[in-house]
Design an enzyme around this catalytic site. Sequence first.
Site, short mmCIF file in Angstrom:
data_model
loop_
_atom_site.label_atom_id
_atom_site.label_comp_id
_atom_site.label_asym_id
_atom_site.label_seq_id
_atom_site.Cartn_x
_atom_site.Cartn_y
_atom_site.Cartn_z
N LYS A 282 0.87 -1.18 0.00
CA LYS A 282 0.00 0.00 0.00
C LYS A 282 0.91 1.22 0.00
O LYS A 282 1.58 1.50 1.00
CB LYS A 282 -0.90 0.00 1.23
CG LYS A 282 -1.65 1.32 1.44
CD LYS A 282 -2.56 1.29 2.65
CE LYS A 282 -3.00 2.69 3.04
NZ LYS A 282 -3.97 2.71 4.14
N GLY B 180 -8.43 8.11 9.89
CA GLY B 180 -8.77 8.07 11.31
C GLY B 180 -9.81 9.09 11.75
O GLY B 180 -10.12 9.18 12.93
N ALA C 200 -9.72 4.79 4.28
CA ALA C 200 -9.54 5.91 5.22
C ALA C 200 -10.81 6.72 5.42
O ALA C 200 -11.54 7.03 4.48
CB ALA C 200 -8.42 6.86 4.78
N GLY C 201 -11.05 7.06 6.67
CA GLY C 201 -12.14 7.97 7.01
C GLY C 201 -13.47 7.32 7.28
O GLY C 201 -14.41 7.98 7.73
N ASN D 98 -9.72 0.84 9.54
CA ASN D 98 -8.95 0.41 10.70
C ASN D 98 -9.50 1.03 11.98
O ASN D 98 -10.09 0.36 12.82
CB ASN D 98 -7.47 0.79 10.50
CG ASN D 98 -6.57 0.31 11.62
OD1 ASN D 98 -7.01 -0.12 12.69
ND2 ASN D 98 -5.28 0.35 11.40
N THR D 99 -9.37 2.36 12.08
CA THR D 99 -9.76 3.04 13.32
C THR D 99 -11.20 2.78 13.71
O THR D 99 -11.50 2.61 14.90
CB THR D 99 -9.53 4.55 13.17
OG1 THR D 99 -8.18 4.76 12.72
CG2 THR D 99 -9.73 5.29 14.48
#
Lengths: 257, 66
Positions: free
Chosen positions: A99, A160, A186-187, A208-209
């Site tokens: 990535k 995040g 992301a986001g 992830n987050t």
Amino acid sequence: MVDRWKIGNVEFGSRLLLGTGKFADLDVQSRAVEVSETEILTFAVRRLDLDNPHAENFLERLDLKRFTLLPNTAGAYTAEEAVRIARLARASGLCDMIKVEVIGDPKTLLPDPIGTLEASKQLVEEGFTVLAYTSDDPILAKRLQEVGVHAVMPGASPIGSGQGIINEHYLRFIIEDATVPVIIDAGIGSPADAARAMELGADGVLLNTAVALAEDPVKMAEAMKWGVIAGRLGYLAGRIPKKRYASASSPTEGMIE
Amino acid sequence: MLLRVNGKELHTNEIHTVQELLAHYQLQQKIVVVEKNGDIVDRTLFASTPLADGDRIEIVHFVGGG
């Protein structure tokens, strides 16, 4: 439902890619990964802490036959740094996917488009399977595909941030014109965000987050699994167009008088 | 001799190869990648890659990340 997809030469069933950062507890993380049914896990490459070299590491818990590892170049602010990290990751002998993440600003963590393009081009030439983390810029996505990336990964919103999709319009442009898989990365904050990304026609979602820092990461991992599946099915099914006024679901004929 | 390993100084006269360096930290069973003076050391060459005074070594591994 048979709905498999490929990144480069590797085929997958799950369309949820899961990050491995920020989990407070390795047992919880293991269960979250299990229930998510993900097949692709991201990792970062860092110096081993020589003062504590035997700290337990999540990677060592994994059955590596069951997962494809997707190391990232997080931390890189230049193409050169990203290429160096990618080569180190591949030298592990565990994976040839990378990535590409070249950050342009520490506050927003938005990608540096020029560094991302340079690093992606170099790594494609070196034979990596390249997944490029990018902004929601359709032109950059096109340029990345021209240098041969195997997937483009536009962010929904800053890493995040949990803000969900803030530029649906441009993501649609990227998806419509893509010749490689588009993974919204992301986001993502909620299962609804993940479902929305898939409804737009994305091939996958990387998050992830949203799972790692949820109050119950295991439940959220399962919710994200269903969010991705629901969104994908909805996309394939073809939603109805929106109308301004009502349209009765029950017959207007045969009313009792 | 003096090595710089992950940014820290290591004074040693017993470590002559990358493999011995990994053994020093008991890392033989760990999945790590080693860079010597900016060049990656092939995993199959750990035992035959010598270390010399002033070498800069990076020992890296996979950690959680998104």
